[in-house]
Scaffold this motif. Structure first.
Motif, mmCIF file in Angstrom:
data_model
loop_
_atom_site.group_PDB
_atom_site.id
_atom_site.type_symbol
_atom_site.label_atom_id
_atom_site.label_comp_id
_atom_site.label_asym_id
_atom_site.label_seq_id
_atom_site.Cartn_x
_atom_site.Cartn_y
_atom_site.Cartn_z
ATOM 1 N N ALA A 88 36.015 22.660 35.636
ATOM 2 C CA ALA A 88 36.657 23.896 35.194
ATOM 3 C C ALA A 88 37.227 24.683 36.361
ATOM 4 O O ALA A 88 38.287 25.297 36.247
ATOM 5 N N LEU A 89 36.529 24.657 37.492
ATOM 6 C CA LEU A 89 36.943 25.509 38.612
ATOM 7 C C LEU A 89 37.597 24.711 39.741
ATOM 8 O O LEU A 89 37.805 25.247 40.833
ATOM 9 N N PHE A 112 42.605 19.692 56.093
ATOM 10 C CA PHE A 112 42.128 19.728 54.705
ATOM 11 C C PHE A 112 42.811 18.625 53.880
ATOM 12 O O PHE A 112 44.023 18.421 53.995
ATOM 13 N N GLN A 148 42.609 35.521 47.820
ATOM 14 C CA GLN A 148 42.389 36.950 47.627
ATOM 15 C C GLN A 148 43.698 37.657 47.286
ATOM 16 O O GLN A 148 43.759 38.480 46.386
ATOM 17 N N GLN A 205 43.108 43.725 51.891
ATOM 18 C CA GLN A 205 42.102 42.801 52.422
ATOM 19 C C GLN A 205 41.262 43.394 53.547
ATOM 20 O O GLN A 205 40.374 42.730 54.054
ATOM 21 N N GLN A 209 55.738 31.890 44.334
ATOM 22 C CA GLN A 209 55.150 33.081 43.720
ATOM 23 C C GLN A 209 56.191 33.919 42.973
ATOM 24 O O GLN A 209 55.822 34.813 42.226
ATOM 25 N N ARG A 250 39.352 24.563 45.170
ATOM 26 C CA ARG A 250 40.201 23.967 46.198
ATOM 27 C C ARG A 250 40.937 25.056 46.970
ATOM 28 O O ARG A 250 41.003 25.039 48.200
ATOM 29 N N LEU A 251 41.480 26.015 46.231
ATOM 30 C CA LEU A 251 42.195 27.117 46.879
ATOM 31 C C LEU A 251 41.249 27.930 47.761
ATOM 32 O O LEU A 251 41.580 28.267 48.900
ATOM 33 N N VAL A 293 44.401 28.570 58.547
ATOM 34 C CA VAL A 293 43.750 27.550 57.712
ATOM 35 C C VAL A 293 43.508 26.270 58.511
ATOM 36 O O VAL A 293 44.072 26.069 59.579
ATOM 37 N N TYR A 312 49.526 29.461 40.921
ATOM 38 C CA TYR A 312 48.234 29.585 40.241
ATOM 39 C C TYR A 312 48.120 30.816 39.346
ATOM 40 O O TYR A 312 47.562 30.714 38.251
ATOM 41 N N PRO A 313 48.635 31.993 39.777
ATOM 42 C CA PRO A 313 48.508 33.142 38.870
ATOM 43 C C PRO A 313 49.189 32.891 37.528
ATOM 44 O O PRO A 313 48.717 33.343 36.488
ATOM 45 N N LEU A 354 33.863 33.294 42.885
ATOM 46 C CA LEU A 354 34.062 31.843 42.964
ATOM 47 C C LEU A 354 33.074 31.229 43.945
ATOM 48 O O LEU A 354 32.504 30.165 43.699
ATOM 49 N N MET A 379 50.082 25.986 44.845
ATOM 50 C CA MET A 379 49.107 27.082 44.813
ATOM 51 C C MET A 379 49.789 28.430 44.559
ATOM 52 O O MET A 379 49.172 29.347 44.021
ATOM 53 N N CYS A 382 38.489 26.984 49.231
ATOM 54 C CA CYS A 382 38.082 26.246 50.423
ATOM 55 C C CYS A 382 39.236 26.135 51.415
ATOM 56 O O CYS A 382 39.036 26.173 52.622
ATOM 57 N N PHE A 383 40.461 26.007 50.912
ATOM 58 C CA PHE A 383 41.599 25.796 51.806
ATOM 59 C C PHE A 383 42.076 27.105 52.447
ATOM 60 O O PHE A 383 42.302 27.177 53.646
ATOM 61 N N ASP A 384 42.251 28.133 51.643
ATOM 62 C CA ASP A 384 42.881 29.350 52.167
ATOM 63 C C ASP A 384 42.356 30.578 51.428
ATOM 64 O O ASP A 384 42.958 31.055 50.464
ATOM 65 N N TRP A 408 43.395 30.428 34.463
ATOM 66 C CA TRP A 408 42.097 29.805 34.704
ATOM 67 C C TRP A 408 41.911 28.527 33.905
ATOM 68 O O TRP A 408 42.504 28.347 32.857
ATOM 69 N N PHE A 409 41.037 27.668 34.388
ATOM 70 C CA PHE A 409 40.545 26.483 33.672
ATOM 71 C C PHE A 409 41.641 25.526 33.250
ATOM 72 O O PHE A 409 41.467 24.720 32.367
ATOM 73 N N LYS A 467 40.593 23.707 40.563
ATOM 74 C CA LYS A 467 41.803 24.284 41.172
ATOM 75 C C LYS A 467 41.442 25.501 42.021
ATOM 76 O O LYS A 467 41.905 25.634 43.157
ATOM 77 N N GLU A 468 40.588 26.371 41.483
ATOM 78 C CA GLU A 468 40.231 27.595 42.198
ATOM 79 C C GLU A 468 39.361 27.304 43.420
ATOM 80 O O GLU A 468 39.540 27.909 44.466
ATOM 81 N N ARG A 522 50.177 43.050 41.926
ATOM 82 C CA ARG A 522 49.888 41.850 42.704
ATOM 83 C C ARG A 522 50.951 40.757 42.572
ATOM 84 O O ARG A 522 51.347 40.124 43.540
ATOM 85 N N ILE A 577 46.366 36.586 45.870
ATOM 86 C CA ILE A 577 46.904 36.388 44.519
ATOM 87 C C ILE A 577 45.895 36.831 43.466
ATOM 88 O O ILE A 577 46.085 36.559 42.281
ATOM 89 N N GLY A 578 44.826 37.487 43.894
ATOM 90 C CA GLY A 578 43.954 38.134 42.927
ATOM 91 C C GLY A 578 42.839 37.279 42.380
ATOM 92 O O GLY A 578 42.250 37.601 41.357
ATOM 93 N N ARG A 579 42.527 36.166 43.053
ATOM 94 C CA ARG A 579 41.377 35.374 42.620
ATOM 95 C C ARG A 579 40.103 36.056 43.119
ATOM 96 O O ARG A 579 40.045 36.466 44.286
ATOM 97 N N PRO A 580 39.078 36.164 42.269
ATOM 98 C CA PRO A 580 37.831 36.819 42.691
ATOM 99 C C PRO A 580 37.042 35.881 43.605
ATOM 100 O O PRO A 580 36.162 35.157 43.158
#
Lengths: 273, 435
Positions: free
Chosen positions: B163-164, A105, B179, A70, A171, B169-170, A101, A118-119, B188, A115, B172-174, A123-124, B166-167, A89, B181-184
């Motif tokens: 569609a997005l 929120f 990053q 990062q 995770q 929300r993540l 954070v 999520y991996p 996004l 969360m 905006c929150f953290d 997606w979607f 969940k992503e 990862r 966990i590999g989300r682009p």
């Protein structure tokens, strides 16, 4: 006085041991032209509870961020169980600092914990019932079963820290990176966190935690690195946390190294202005 | 009154549908923009879209074309994104913070836009172009092409949101965790900007700048006060946006002199005010009510404890626990001196406790007695007070002179678990402190 009298337990250039969970070679990181980490060589042994100890501004959090890719690194590389972080990862779980954070929120504790999955969800796709159930079970493991549905802003600081730990547990990783997990938490939270870390160790997983409190470091960690821009000492806690090493890590005097860093920073800021 | 001509009816339906769709999309996108703490960015991008429309018109006009929606939309999108980029560039290159960067960019682009619109007015085809509507809107005279462009834009925005979800929300929150966990995260974020840009571009041509800005942020802020869950916040913001649009259009149909766009904005503002006062999550009303309840409870606990301390058991020595609960009367005059409560207020307080069955007036009505139920209650309050006091002096190192006052504030909110913990901590096993 020698310019740099570092004698790290892991000698630069030496063969990196193959059983290292995280292997850092030749790492240098700079912010705005000011070096934060200089020439770091470290092997975090698999299956141990490792502490990163050092004064404020020593680059402890930056070291974690460098492992996670990062921060931009000036040089060096990081291997997670023998391969780059990008490919590994899923083996790494991360617990950021609580202050990172906004706790106002609109989200419930259980949603934050989910969360971590999520991996796996991909997606979607929404968060399924099964994932939410798993998240509740993990919250139970950190002693927060009855607070799962609460908005995170209405939790105490220690409870918020436990939510972050639970998210990392979701995770299902091999290596756990924690940034100040015990900073300003209550006694019972500290016990829960240390208990979970001990369980993870028993399962053969590796824990790497940034730690601020020198006094408790020797009880909490079996492997330590003393850090102040560079590695002062690293290895089994008993051998690293010596009076001499601690004095060198926390020494108030400006070393030539940090003076040079300051000069560089000044030059860089003049360049901008 | 003669019935409205069918054409009017059709127009009204078009307008209703268009502004509701726009409101729904703006609410959904706005909710995430708000959660990402970029509320002002929508404002900046809307104003930055203005010069783009004007430039696009001048270019197409010089090519001999008439007003073409896609060209204007493209122009708007390009300068809106340029505005957003300028904000982040200024932030990166200077020591200015977000608010200053946004203020500068908003002002510059808006000024440029208004100047360019002046040039458009001077063009031969400029008068009929209706570009002045871009500022305050022309909701009542919408055409079906506005409906189609809003329909397309709003659908894309709503599909992106679903569609997005969940992503986003993540993100905006953290963001660092996303990053890790590999989300682009950059992509996004870009998708969120695309949604925001779409709302602005289609909304500005159909309803005007004012409406778009208001529908992006106001419904989202109202929704925030209504819920503590991200999903419901987005849904509520979307619904409030749609209802504001529809409400404004309907109001303007019954009052044709008033501009529909402004009415949409006012309906959204009204929704925000209502949510602010009675919103279940953060309503001002509920907070006031909670505070009032706590104060009432503190007052009544003070009364019961004062009565306990000022009275003594009727039989002395009190040999049984039950005998301890039968207390002597306390004169009203003595009670009055105990705390700074006024006579009428004390009487009201006593009246309430009398109805609860905790206190009785004596026959002469100048003194009061604790009933057995009241004594039991008072004794346990007294015990908690003593425990807390002792904890503060022994464990928290608070000066004894300050203890009574500090004990006063917190003891009223100690739960049974905490009281048990206090007892354990002070090595007390049951038993009242005053027994």
């Amino acid at each position: 006085m020698p310019l740099i009298h570092a004698t790290p337990a892991t000698l630069p250039g030496a063969e990196h041991s193959s059983d290292a969970a995280i292997c850092i070679h030749d790492l240098t990181v700079a912010y705005d032209g000011r070096p934060v980490l200089w020439d770091i060589d470290l092997d975090f042994p698999t299956g141990s509870v490792c502490g990163i100890v050092g004064p404020n501004g020593a680059g402890k959090s930056t070291l974690l961020k460098a492992i996670l890719g990062q921060v931009a690194t000036t040089s060096g590389r990081v291997l997670v169980h023998g391969a780059s972080f990008d490919t590994q990862r899923r083996m790494v779980a991360y617990v950021p600092q609580r202050e990172s954070v906004d706790w106002e929120f609109p989200v419930r504790a259980v949603d934050v914990v989910a969360m971590g999955a999520y991996p796996r969800i991909g997606w979607f796709r929404g968060v399924s019932r099964a994932v939410i159930d798993e998240a509740r079970a993990v919250l139970d493991r950190v002693g927060m079963a009855d607070l799962a549905m609460r908005q995170i802003g209405r939790l105490s600081g220690g409870q918020q820290q436990r939510v972050f730990l639970a998210r990392a547990l979701m995770q299902r990783a091999q290596v756990y990176l924690l940034d100040e997990p015990l900073a300003s938490v209550d006694a019972s939270t500290e016990q829960v966190i240390l208990g979970v870390l001990a369980e993870l160790k028993r399962e053969g997983r590796t824990i790497i935690a940034v730690h601020h409190d020198l006094a408790t470091a020797s009880q909490n960690f079996d492997w330590c690195v003393l850090l102040n821009m560079r590695v002062i000492a690293a290895g089994a806690t008993a051998h690293t946390l010596t009076e001499e090493n601690v004095a060198r890590t926390y020494g108030g005097r400006l070393t030539i190294l940090s003076e040079a860093a300051e000069a560089l920073r000044q030059a860089a800021s003049r360049g901008v202005a | 009154m003669e019935p409205p001509p069918p054409m009017m009816d059709w127009t009204l339906r078009t307008v209703l549908l268009t502004v509701s769709l726009l409101g729904a999309a703006a609410g959904a996108a706005g909710a995430f923009v708000l959660l990402r703490r970029r509320a002002l960015l929508g404002d900046v991008m809307s104003h930055a879209a203005l010069p783009g429309v004007a430039i696009a018109f001048i270019v197409t006009a010089s090519l001999g074309l008439t007003r073409s929606l896609p060209a204007l939309a493209l122009g708007a999108a390009l300068t809106a994104l340029a505005g957003a980029w300028c904000v982040s560039w200024i932030r990166r290159q200077t020591r200015l913070r977000d608010d200053a960067a946004m203020g500068i960019v908003l002002g510059c682009f808006y000024g440029l836009g208004v100047a360019l619109l002046g040039i458009v007015q001077s063009l031969p085809t400029g008068q009929q172009a209706g570009l002045t509507h871009l500022l305050l809107g022309h909701v009542a005279s919408m055409t079906s092409s506005d409906l189609w462009s809003v329909l397309a834009g709003a659908s894309v925005v709503l599909i992106l949101t679903l569609a997005l979800f969940k992503e986003w929300r993540l993100l905006c929150f953290d963001e660092p965790f996303a990053q890790a966990i590999g989300r682009p995260t950059r992509r996004l974020d870009a998708m969120l900007m695309v949604a925001l840009g779409l709302v602005i571009v289609v909304g500005m041509q159909a309803a005007g700048l004012l409406v778009v800005v208001a529908l992006l942020i106001t419904p989202a802020a109202a929704a925030r006060a209504c819920t503590v869950r991200t999903g419901s916040m987005v849904a509520i913001a979307s619904a409030i946006g749609a209802l504001s649009g529809a409400g404004g259009a309907l109001l303007s149909a019954s009052a044709p002199d008033l501009p529909a766009g402004a009415l949409c904005v006012l309906v959204a503002c009204a929704a925000f005010l209502v949510a602010l006062v009675v919103g279940p999550a953060e309503g001002v009303l509920w907070r006031a009510l909670r505070r009032w309840r706590l104060e009432a409870r503190v007052r009544r606990e003070h009364l019961l404890r004062a009565m306990w301390e000022l009275s003594s058991p009727c039989e002395r020595p009190a040999t049984t626990p039950a005998a301890l609960l039968r207390r002597t009367p306390v004169a009203l005059a003595t009670l009055l001196q105990r705390r700074s409560w006024s006579g009428p207020r004390l009487r009201a307080l006593i009246g309430r406790e009398a109805r609860r069955g905790y206190i009785q007036w004596t026959a002469t009505r100048d003194a009061v007695t604790l009933t057995e139920a009241g004594s039991a209650q008072a004794r346990s309050l007294e015990r908690i007070h003593r425990l807390w006091e002792e904890y503060l002096t022994r464990r928290a190192d608070i000066a004894p002179t300050h203890v009574d006052r500090d004990a006063d504030i917190i003891e009223h909110v100690l739960g049974p678990e905490l009281v048990q913990q206090l007892e354990r901590d002070l090595d007390r096993r049951g038993g009242g402190a005053t027994a």
